[in-house]
Design a protein around this motif. Structure first.
Motif, PDB file in Angstrom:
ATOM      1  N   TYR A 122       0.962  -1.345  -0.048  1.00  9.82           N
ATOM      2  CA  TYR A 122       0.046  -0.059   0.067  1.00  9.82           C
ATOM      3  C   TYR A 122       0.898   1.284  -0.015  1.00  9.82           C
ATOM      4  O   TYR A 122       1.898   1.162   0.510  1.00  9.82           O
ATOM      5  CB  TYR A 122      -0.862   0.043   1.323  1.00  9.82           C
ATOM      6  CG  TYR A 122      -0.043  -0.159   2.471  1.00  9.82           C
ATOM      7  CD1 TYR A 122       0.768   0.632   3.014  1.00  9.82           C
ATOM      8  CD2 TYR A 122      -0.205  -1.397   3.220  1.00  9.82           C
ATOM      9  CE1 TYR A 122       1.561   0.321   4.140  1.00  9.82           C
ATOM     10  CE2 TYR A 122       0.540  -1.685   4.323  1.00  9.82           C
ATOM     11  CZ  TYR A 122       1.353  -0.635   4.819  1.00  9.82           C
ATOM     12  OH  TYR A 122       2.131  -1.100   5.957  1.00  9.82           O
ATOM     13  N   TRP A 123       0.317   2.175  -0.375  1.00  4.76           N
ATOM     14  CA  TRP A 123       1.037   3.675  -0.429  1.00  4.76           C
ATOM     15  C   TRP A 123       1.187   3.970   1.141  1.00  4.76           C
ATOM     16  O   TRP A 123      -0.009   3.616   1.852  1.00  4.76           O
ATOM     17  CB  TRP A 123       0.083   4.780  -1.188  1.00  4.76           C
ATOM     18  CG  TRP A 123       0.886   6.219  -0.712  1.00  4.76           C
ATOM     19  CD1 TRP A 123       2.062   6.507  -1.105  1.00  4.76           C
ATOM     20  CD2 TRP A 123       0.111   7.160  -0.491  1.00  4.76           C
ATOM     21  NE1 TRP A 123       2.336   7.614  -0.721  1.00  4.76           N
ATOM     22  CE2 TRP A 123       1.286   8.207  -0.461  1.00  4.76           C
ATOM     23  CE3 TRP A 123      -1.150   7.580   0.043  1.00  4.76           C
ATOM     24  CZ2 TRP A 123       0.934   9.471  -0.265  1.00  4.76           C
ATOM     25  CZ3 TRP A 123      -1.232   8.811   0.296  1.00  4.76           C
ATOM     26  CH2 TRP A 123      -0.338   9.842   0.401  1.00  4.76           C
ATOM     27  N   PHE A 126      -1.741   5.486   3.776  1.00  9.73           N
ATOM     28  CA  PHE A 126      -3.178   5.078   3.958  1.00  9.73           C
ATOM     29  C   PHE A 126      -3.290   4.589   5.200  1.00  9.73           C
ATOM     30  O   PHE A 126      -3.923   5.101   5.958  1.00  9.73           O
ATOM     31  CB  PHE A 126      -3.435   4.005   2.935  1.00  9.73           C
ATOM     32  CG  PHE A 126      -3.736   4.234   1.484  1.00  9.73           C
ATOM     33  CD1 PHE A 126      -4.178   5.684   1.189  1.00  9.73           C
ATOM     34  CD2 PHE A 126      -3.054   3.669   0.418  1.00  9.73           C
ATOM     35  CE1 PHE A 126      -4.403   6.047  -0.188  1.00  9.73           C
ATOM     36  CE2 PHE A 126      -3.429   4.050  -0.959  1.00  9.73           C
ATOM     37  CZ  PHE A 126      -4.142   5.348  -1.276  1.00  9.73           C
ATOM     38  N   ASN A 168      -6.844   1.627  -4.676  1.00 10.57           N
ATOM     39  CA  ASN A 168      -6.031   2.649  -5.216  1.00 10.57           C
ATOM     40  C   ASN A 168      -5.586   2.077  -6.454  1.00 10.57           C
ATOM     41  O   ASN A 168      -4.588   1.145  -6.721  1.00 10.57           O
ATOM     42  CB  ASN A 168      -4.817   2.676  -4.212  1.00 10.57           C
ATOM     43  CG  ASN A 168      -3.601   3.581  -4.962  1.00 10.57           C
ATOM     44  OD1 ASN A 168      -2.377   3.325  -4.473  1.00 10.57           O
ATOM     45  ND2 ASN A 168      -4.054   4.559  -5.892  1.00 10.57           N
ATOM     46  N   ASN A 171      -2.011   1.556  -8.986  1.00 14.25           N
ATOM     47  CA  ASN A 171      -1.425   1.407  -7.563  1.00 14.25           C
ATOM     48  C   ASN A 171      -0.201   1.775  -7.434  1.00 14.25           C
ATOM     49  O   ASN A 171       1.007   1.594  -8.281  1.00 14.25           O
ATOM     50  CB  ASN A 171      -1.612  -0.048  -7.323  1.00 14.25           C
ATOM     51  CG  ASN A 171      -1.280  -0.222  -5.797  1.00 14.25           C
ATOM     52  OD1 ASN A 171      -0.098  -0.530  -5.374  1.00 14.25           O
ATOM     53  ND2 ASN A 171      -2.048  -0.277  -5.039  1.00 14.25           N
ATOM     54  N   ASP A 200      -8.813   6.339  -4.697  1.00 14.10           N
ATOM     55  CA  ASP A 200      -7.475   6.918  -5.187  1.00 14.10           C
ATOM     56  C   ASP A 200      -7.088   6.639  -6.453  1.00 14.10           C
ATOM     57  O   ASP A 200      -6.641   5.597  -6.722  1.00 14.10           O
ATOM     58  CB  ASP A 200      -6.575   6.864  -4.010  1.00 14.10           C
ATOM     59  CG  ASP A 200      -5.201   7.620  -4.168  1.00 14.10           C
ATOM     60  OD1 ASP A 200      -5.019   8.048  -5.474  1.00 14.10           O
ATOM     61  OD2 ASP A 200      -4.592   7.960  -3.187  1.00 14.10           O
ATOM     62  N   GLU A 201      -7.397   7.664  -7.319  1.00 19.03           N
ATOM     63  CA  GLU A 201      -6.795   7.491  -8.859  1.00 19.03           C
ATOM     64  C   GLU A 201      -5.854   8.581  -9.051  1.00 19.03           C
ATOM     65  O   GLU A 201      -5.973   9.085 -10.315  1.00 19.03           O
ATOM     66  CB  GLU A 201      -8.304   7.570  -9.552  1.00 19.03           C
ATOM     67  CG  GLU A 201      -9.275   8.788  -9.521  1.00 19.03           C
ATOM     68  CD  GLU A 201     -10.131   8.934 -10.679  1.00 19.03           C
ATOM     69  OE1 GLU A 201     -10.331   8.048 -11.602  1.00 19.03           O
ATOM     70  OE2 GLU A 201     -10.926   9.938 -10.421  1.00 19.03           O
ATOM     71  N   CYS A 202      -5.029   8.758  -8.244  1.00 24.01           N
ATOM     72  CA  CYS A 202      -4.066  10.091  -8.616  1.00 24.01           C
ATOM     73  C   CYS A 202      -3.058   9.803  -9.703  1.00 24.01           C
ATOM     74  O   CYS A 202      -2.441  10.581 -10.346  1.00 24.01           O
ATOM     75  CB  CYS A 202      -2.973   9.938  -7.283  1.00 24.01           C
ATOM     76  SG  CYS A 202      -4.042  10.748  -5.842  1.00 24.01           S
TER      77      CYS A 202
END
Ligand code: PLP
Length: 413
Positions: A122-123, A126, A168, A171, A200-202
């Protein structure tokens, strides 16, 4: 004595990796820094023009807490276009980067002890934000399934305390892009168990696969009332330092975010807001297309160099701008023994800087003891140099060759 909550603030693992790169450079090592979560490029002309015009007009006041109305309207049009679902300005909050959007969401959604399901790797931020807000991160490992969560694993993680799922895609750190079918299944699960979806679609603008990027709201419109979309200009326009992001969600949530933000940062930087607005009103997509081409070329070149890795699979790198190396074979070569040996990924990454002069982020920053993240948002000559050195180093690296010092900290899975 500091507050108890500081005990769970470990600091961002990616920031630590960046700091290690700078330290090595200061010590005289020629470092190729592949740690950055940002893209090396010029400033977008639309952003520059919008910012300068705002300064020339003498704009200097507070704005509405969650952004100037015109920007919220422009973002609502963008979200409408991207999701195929009509979105109004009342469903938008402009924030100081996506990070603040996510923090706001954690603060307005979570009661103490509420669980948030987060696929691993994961980022790094989070789970930290969930904990700061009093929630409990619940991790679902995706490594056995090519870094894509299996719907049955996510379902198995649901408990009566579950409150939300973080989705995400593309990812960070794995570069995985989720299929529309998976998004739909996650949406159905959220409906079945009355969960929120934090979408989260950054990295949504950077897709290197036919799968394409889908908003969860367009794959399953019924989830709209329980979904908060998070996005920013940070990656899409290579604008990390300008700190401008947004969330799109149901109006009651946006109102709560507004109240919260009014007591924290107030409005995001006004010049950055005007720059973003000018961009949205005038862009013809040229800058974005150039950035996408730059990353696609860097990815192709990088994958070619990485194909020289003898014991590590070439990463899929389907979206975003990261190569995520699965180094499981190197640090835990015995498939029957899941205990990590004396030489873990943190050691490996330290040696990678010290001996090969390449800085990367260890998977431990992302809850994964077997990964390394490399950014390809750097100039192509730098990338090539770094990856050639990395391949040579990893091909020669041998498990157990350099025993750790007696007093060195150990990280076990
Ligand atoms: N979400 C993800 C998945 C990210 O990787 C990042 C930054 O690395 C962010 C959010 C935060 O972006 P911002 O710089 O806009 O706060």
């Amino acid at each position: 004595m500091l507050a108890q909550r500081t005990t769970m603030l470990k600091g961002s693992g990616t920031a630590a990796a960046r700091a290690a790169a700078k330290e090595a450079a200061a010590a005289g090592i020629q470092v190729v820094d592949l740690t950055a979560g940002e893209i090396w490029t010029d400033l977008a002309p639309t952003i520059r023009d919008g910012a300068i015009a705002a300064i020339d007009k003498g704009i200097n006041r507070y704005t509405d807490t969650i952004g100037i109305q015109e920007l919220r309207e422009a973002l609502a049009r963008k979200v409408t276009e991207e999701t195929g679902q009509a979105c109004g300005a009342g469903e938008i909050a402009v924030t100081t980067g996506a990070k603040q959007a996510l923090f706001n969401i954690a603060m307005v959604l979570l009661n103490p002890g509420d669980e948030v399901i987060i696929p691993t790797p994961y980022w790094t931020t989070f789970p930290a934000q969930v904990q700061i807000a009093g929630g409990v991160p619940v991790h679902v490992d995706t490594r056995a399934n090519g870094f894509v969560p299996r719907i049955e694993d996510v379902a198995a993680a649901v408990t009566p305390r579950s409150r939300a799922i973080v989705v995400n895609t593309p990812n960070n750190p794995t570069g995985t892009v989720y299929h529309a079918a998976l998004l739909r299944a996650l949406g159905e699960l959220a409906i079945e168990h009355d969960l929120w979806i934090i979408f989260d679609e950054c990295y949504g603008d950077f897709i290197h696969t036919d799968i394409g990027h889908h908003s969860i709201v367009s794959t399953i419109p019924e989830v709209r009332s329980r979904t908060v979309i998070v996005n920013a200009f940070s990656k899409t326009l290579a604008l990390t330092g300008w700190r401008i992001g947004y969330l799109a969600g149901p109006e009651p949530l946006v109102s709560a975010v507004k109240a919260l933000q009014s007591h924290t940062t107030s409005n995001p930087n006004v010049i950055a807001q005007h720059a973003a607005l000018h961009h949205l009103e005038t862009t013809e997509g040229t800058f974005e297309a150039g950035l996408q081409r730059q990353l696609a070329a860097a990815r192709n070149m990088g994958l070619q160099v990485l194909s020289g890795l003898s014991r590590i699979p070439t990463p899929a790198a389907m979206g975003g701008f990261y190569f995520y190396l699965d180094i499981r074979n190197l640090v835990a070569p015995d498939p029957c023994n899941l205990v990590i040996g004396d030489r873990d990924v943190d050691t490996l990454v330290r040696e990678l800087i010290a001996k090969a002069g390449v800085a990367a982020v260890p998977g431990t920053a992302f809850g994964d003891p077997f990964g390394i993240r490399l950014s390809y948002g750097v100039p192509s000559d730098v990338l090539q140099d770094g990856l050639v050195r990395l391949v040579e180093f990893l091909n020669a690296w041998s498990y157990g060759a350099s025993p750790r010092a007696e007093n060195e900290e150990r990280v076990l899975s």
